[in-house]
Design a protein around this motif. Structure first.
Motif, mmCIF file in Angstrom:
data_model
loop_
_atom_site.group_PDB
_atom_site.id
_atom_site.type_symbol
_atom_site.label_atom_id
_atom_site.label_comp_id
_atom_site.label_asym_id
_atom_site.label_seq_id
_atom_site.Cartn_x
_atom_site.Cartn_y
_atom_site.Cartn_z
ATOM 1 N N VAL A 1 7.537 -5.137 -24.628
ATOM 2 C CA VAL A 1 7.675 -3.911 -23.816
ATOM 3 C C VAL A 1 6.289 -3.291 -23.676
ATOM 4 N N THR A 2 5.789 -3.317 -22.468
ATOM 5 C CA THR A 2 4.457 -2.765 -22.176
ATOM 6 C C THR A 2 4.544 -1.965 -20.885
ATOM 7 N N ALA A 3 3.424 -1.347 -20.532
ATOM 8 C CA ALA A 3 3.384 -0.640 -19.238
ATOM 9 C C ALA A 3 3.692 -1.624 -18.110
ATOM 10 N N LYS A 4 3.254 -2.870 -18.270
ATOM 11 C CA LYS A 4 3.479 -3.868 -17.224
ATOM 12 C C LYS A 4 4.976 -4.126 -17.028
ATOM 13 N N THR A 5 5.709 -4.319 -18.131
ATOM 14 C CA THR A 5 7.146 -4.605 -17.987
ATOM 15 C C THR A 5 7.906 -3.352 -17.538
ATOM 16 N N VAL A 6 7.465 -2.185 -17.997
ATOM 17 C CA VAL A 6 8.102 -0.942 -17.520
ATOM 18 C C VAL A 6 7.888 -0.804 -16.013
ATOM 19 N N GLY A 7 6.670 -1.082 -15.555
ATOM 20 C CA GLY A 7 6.381 -1.033 -14.115
ATOM 21 C C GLY A 7 7.245 -2.016 -13.347
ATOM 22 N N LYS A 8 7.403 -3.218 -13.907
ATOM 23 C CA LYS A 8 8.241 -4.226 -13.228
ATOM 24 C C LYS A 8 9.689 -3.764 -13.157
ATOM 25 N N ALA A 9 10.181 -3.164 -14.253
ATOM 26 C CA ALA A 9 11.578 -2.727 -14.295
ATOM 27 C C ALA A 9 11.842 -1.626 -13.262
ATOM 28 N N ILE A 10 10.931 -0.655 -13.205
ATOM 29 C CA ILE A 10 11.124 0.443 -12.240
ATOM 30 C C ILE A 10 11.029 -0.095 -10.814
ATOM 31 N N ALA A 11 10.048 -0.967 -10.574
ATOM 32 C CA ALA A 11 9.878 -1.534 -9.223
ATOM 33 C C ALA A 11 11.110 -2.331 -8.812
ATOM 34 N N THR A 12 11.686 -3.056 -9.762
ATOM 35 C CA THR A 12 12.885 -3.850 -9.454
ATOM 36 C C THR A 12 14.044 -2.939 -9.073
ATOM 37 N N LEU B 1 0.841 -1.197 0.000
ATOM 38 C CA LEU B 1 0.000 0.000 0.000
ATOM 39 C C LEU B 1 0.876 1.247 0.000
ATOM 40 N N LEU B 2 1.303 1.617 -1.188
ATOM 41 C CA LEU B 2 2.250 2.725 -1.319
ATOM 42 C C LEU B 2 1.554 4.065 -1.528
ATOM 43 N N PHE B 3 2.342 5.100 -1.483
ATOM 44 C CA PHE B 3 1.933 6.514 -1.440
ATOM 45 C C PHE B 3 1.450 6.831 -0.023
ATOM 46 N N TRP B 4 1.400 8.120 0.288
ATOM 47 C CA TRP B 4 0.965 8.547 1.628
ATOM 48 C C TRP B 4 -0.444 8.041 1.933
ATOM 49 N N ASP B 5 -1.263 7.844 0.873
ATOM 50 C CA ASP B 5 -2.649 7.419 1.097
ATOM 51 C C ASP B 5 -2.872 5.946 0.757
ATOM 52 N N GLY B 6 -1.803 5.228 0.477
ATOM 53 C CA GLY B 6 -1.916 3.779 0.270
ATOM 54 C C GLY B 6 -2.676 3.375 -0.976
ATOM 55 N N ARG B 7 -2.732 4.226 -1.978
ATOM 56 C CA ARG B 7 -3.603 3.918 -3.120
ATOM 57 C C ARG B 7 -3.006 2.906 -4.082
ATOM 58 N N ALA B 8 -1.730 2.617 -3.992
ATOM 59 C CA ALA B 8 -1.122 1.615 -4.894
ATOM 60 C C ALA B 8 -0.829 0.342 -4.113
ATOM 61 N N GLU B 9 -1.253 -0.784 -4.676
ATOM 62 C CA GLU B 9 -1.120 -2.064 -3.975
ATOM 63 C C GLU B 9 0.313 -2.593 -3.998
ATOM 64 N N SER B 10 1.097 -2.172 -4.981
ATOM 65 C CA SER B 10 2.441 -2.732 -5.137
ATOM 66 C C SER B 10 3.375 -1.678 -5.717
ATOM 67 N N LEU B 11 4.676 -1.948 -5.634
ATOM 68 C CA LEU B 11 5.647 -1.041 -6.244
ATOM 69 C C LEU B 11 5.438 -0.955 -7.749
ATOM 70 N N GLU B 12 5.047 -2.078 -8.356
ATOM 71 C CA GLU B 12 4.809 -2.085 -9.801
ATOM 72 C C GLU B 12 3.699 -1.094 -10.169
ATOM 73 N N GLU B 13 2.626 -1.101 -9.362
ATOM 74 C CA GLU B 13 1.512 -0.176 -9.621
ATOM 75 C C GLU B 13 1.940 1.258 -9.313
ATOM 76 N N GLN B 14 2.653 1.415 -8.206
ATOM 77 C CA GLN B 14 3.110 2.758 -7.797
ATOM 78 C C GLN B 14 3.993 3.386 -8.870
ATOM 79 N N ALA B 15 4.846 2.559 -9.470
ATOM 80 C CA ALA B 15 5.835 3.085 -10.407
ATOM 81 C C ALA B 15 5.183 3.801 -11.582
ATOM 82 N N LEU B 16 4.031 3.307 -12.016
ATOM 83 C CA LEU B 16 3.382 3.891 -13.192
ATOM 84 C C LEU B 16 2.513 5.099 -12.853
ATOM 85 N N GLY B 17 2.103 5.200 -11.587
ATOM 86 C CA GLY B 17 1.183 6.272 -11.183
ATOM 87 C C GLY B 17 1.687 7.663 -11.527
ATOM 88 N N PRO B 18 2.862 8.046 -11.016
ATOM 89 C CA PRO B 18 3.326 9.419 -11.259
ATOM 90 C C PRO B 18 3.600 9.725 -12.725
#
Lengths: 250, 107
Positions: free
Chosen positions: A81-92, A27-44
Motif C-alpha cells: 500500500v503506497t501512494a501509487k496504489t492509492v492513486g491507482k485505486a482512486i483513478a479506477t 491532462l487533467l484539472f482546468w490547467d492540465g497539470r496532471a498527466e493521468s487520473l492516477e496523478e490527479q487523484a493524489l493532487g488534491p
C-alpha cells in the motif's frame, strides 16, 4: 457553490472540474497539470489549500486499518500500500463515473422523436452559426484542448504550467455531457445558468486580451436561437444509475 | 520531343541538385491531428506546418535545447521551422495537446 472549498473552509480560486468521463481524458484539472487520473487523484489530497494531508501520514492511516490491507492485497496482489496504489485505486473508481445514452444519442441513432424540434435546430446552430463544435467536438463534446474564452480575472490557467502566450488564461474545454446538471459554469463558476453561458458566447466572451482565442467573436444570435441552443444542450443528459458511496472501513 | 530529350539529358544534373535541394517536408494539421506521427530530417533542413483545420493551432516544442514555437497559426496558414541541431524533437500543439509529432533530426 461556484468555487471549491478547501482546507479550513477556504474558498479556492476555481470550480471543481467534473470527473464525468474522465476515463477518456488526459491532462487533467482546468490547467492540465496532471498527466493521468492516477496523478490527479493524489493532487488534491496533498495540496495545502485543499485537503492538506501528508501523503506518508495518509498511507500510514490506511495501513493501520486491516480491512484496507485486505482490499488492497486483493486489488493489487504483491504490491504494498503506497501512494501509487492509492492513486491507482482512486483513478479506477473515477473511471467508473461515465455518462450513458442521452436523448441526443437516441436521436442520432434514428429515433426522430427523442428530442424536440427546438433541440434539433439547436444542434444545427451548435455546428453552424454558433460555432460551438469548433471546440466542443466528438462524442464527449470536447476537444480536450485549452483556450482563453475571455472569462474575466487574472488566473493564468494553463500558462502556469506551459509558458506560452496562447496559454495565458486558457482552461481546458469541459465535456458537455450531462452539462445541465453542473451549474454554475466556467472554470470559476462565474456564469450561473446555461442561458448566461450562451449570452457570454454571444458577445464573444467578456475579457479582451491578446491571448483570447481567435474563435471567440460576437455571434449575433437571436433570442429563439439562444433558446434552441439551450434546448439542445439539455438533450445531452443521460439518466444514469446513482453513484452510491461504499461504506469504507474505519 | 526536343524539350523532353533536353530534360532527359539534364537529369543527372537535376538529380545532383537533389542532394542539396531536398523536397520540402510538409506536415499537415487536419481534424486536430498531425498528418504523420514521425518525420526524419537532416540538420539544417526545414519542416513546414500547414493548418488545414478551421481552428487555430499553436505548434511548439519544449524539448531541451531544441525549443521552438510557431505561435498561433490560423486556418489556411503555413509556417516553416528550421531544425538545425541533431536530436529527437517532441512537437505538440498547445491548444490541442493530443496532437503529437516526433521530428528526428539526424545526419
Amino acid at each position: 457553490m461556484p468555487k471549491a472549498v478547501g482546507n479550513g473552509m477556504k474558498v479556492l480560486g476555481r470550480r471543481s472540474p467534473t470527473i464525468l468521463n474522465g476515463a477518456w481524458t488526459e491532462l487533467l484539472f482546468w490547467d492540465g497539470r496532471a498527466e493521468s487520473l492516477e496523478e490527479q487523484a493524489l493532487g488534491p489530497i496533498a495540496a495545502p489549500g485543499e485537503m492538506n494531508q501528508d501523503l506518508d501520514a495518509m498511507i500510514a492511516t490506511v495501513k493501520a486499518i486491516p480491512e484496507y490491507g485486505m482490499l488492497f492485497a486483493k486489488a493489487y496482489p504483491g504490491e504494498p500500500v503506497t501512494a501509487k496504489t492509492v492513486g491507482k485505486a482512486i483513478a479506477t473508481f473515477e473511471r467508473t463515473i461515465v455518462s450513458g445514452q442521452a436523448p441526443f444519442d437516441e436521436w442520432i441513432a434514428g429515433r426522430e422523436d427523442a428530442v424536440s424540434e427546438d433541440a434539433k435546430a439547436g444542434f444545427d446552430l451548435f455546428n453552424g452559426k454558433a460555432e460551438c463544435s469548433k471546440c466542443h467536438t466528438e462524442w464527449l463534446l470536447t476537444d480536450n484542448g485549452f483556450h482563453d474564452i475571455g472569462v474575466e480575472g487574472n488566473d493564468p490557467g494553463r500558462a502556469q504550467h506551459l509558458h506560452l502566450q496562447a496559454m495565458q488564461s486558457a482552461f481546458k474545454t469541459p465535456t458537455l455531457r450531462n452539462v445541465d446538471r453542473r451549474a454554475p459554469y466556467m472554470h470559476d463558476g462565474s456564469e450561473a445558468t446555461l442561458e448566461q453561458v450562451i449570452e457570454f458566447y454571444d458577445r464573444g466572451g467578456k475579457a479582451r486580451r491578446p491571448s483570447l482565442a481567435p474563435e471567440m467573436k460576437a455571434l449575433h444570435l437571436t433570442a429563439p436561437e439562444k433558446r434552441q441552443l439551450v434546448e439542445f444542450m439539455k438533450t445531452l443528459t443521460s439518466v444514469d444509475p446513482a453513484v452510491t458511496l461504499p461504506s469504507m472501513p474505519r | 520531343m526536343i524539350l523532353k530529350q533536353a530534360l532527359w539529358r539534364m537529369m543527372p544534373v537535376l538529380l545532383g541538385c537533389g542532394a542539396t535541394l531536398r523536397a520540402e517536408t510538409v506536415v499537415d494539421q487536419k481534424d486536430r491531428k498531425f498528418s504523420v506521427t514521425e518525420v526524419t530530417v537532416k540538420p539544417g533542413e526545414k519542416v513546414s506546418f500547414k493548418n488545414s483545420d478551421d481552428v487555430a493551432h499553436n505548434v511548439f516544442s519544449v524539448t531541451p535545447g531544441l525549443e521552438f514555437e510557431i505561435q498561433r497559426q490560423g486556418p489556411g496558414e503555413k509556417s516553416t521551422v528550421p531544425f538545425n541541431k541533431e536530436g529527437t524533437v517532441e512537437v505538440r500543439c498547445s491548444i490541442h495537446p493530443r496532437m503529437k509529432l516526433t521530428v528526428n533530426v539526424k545526419k
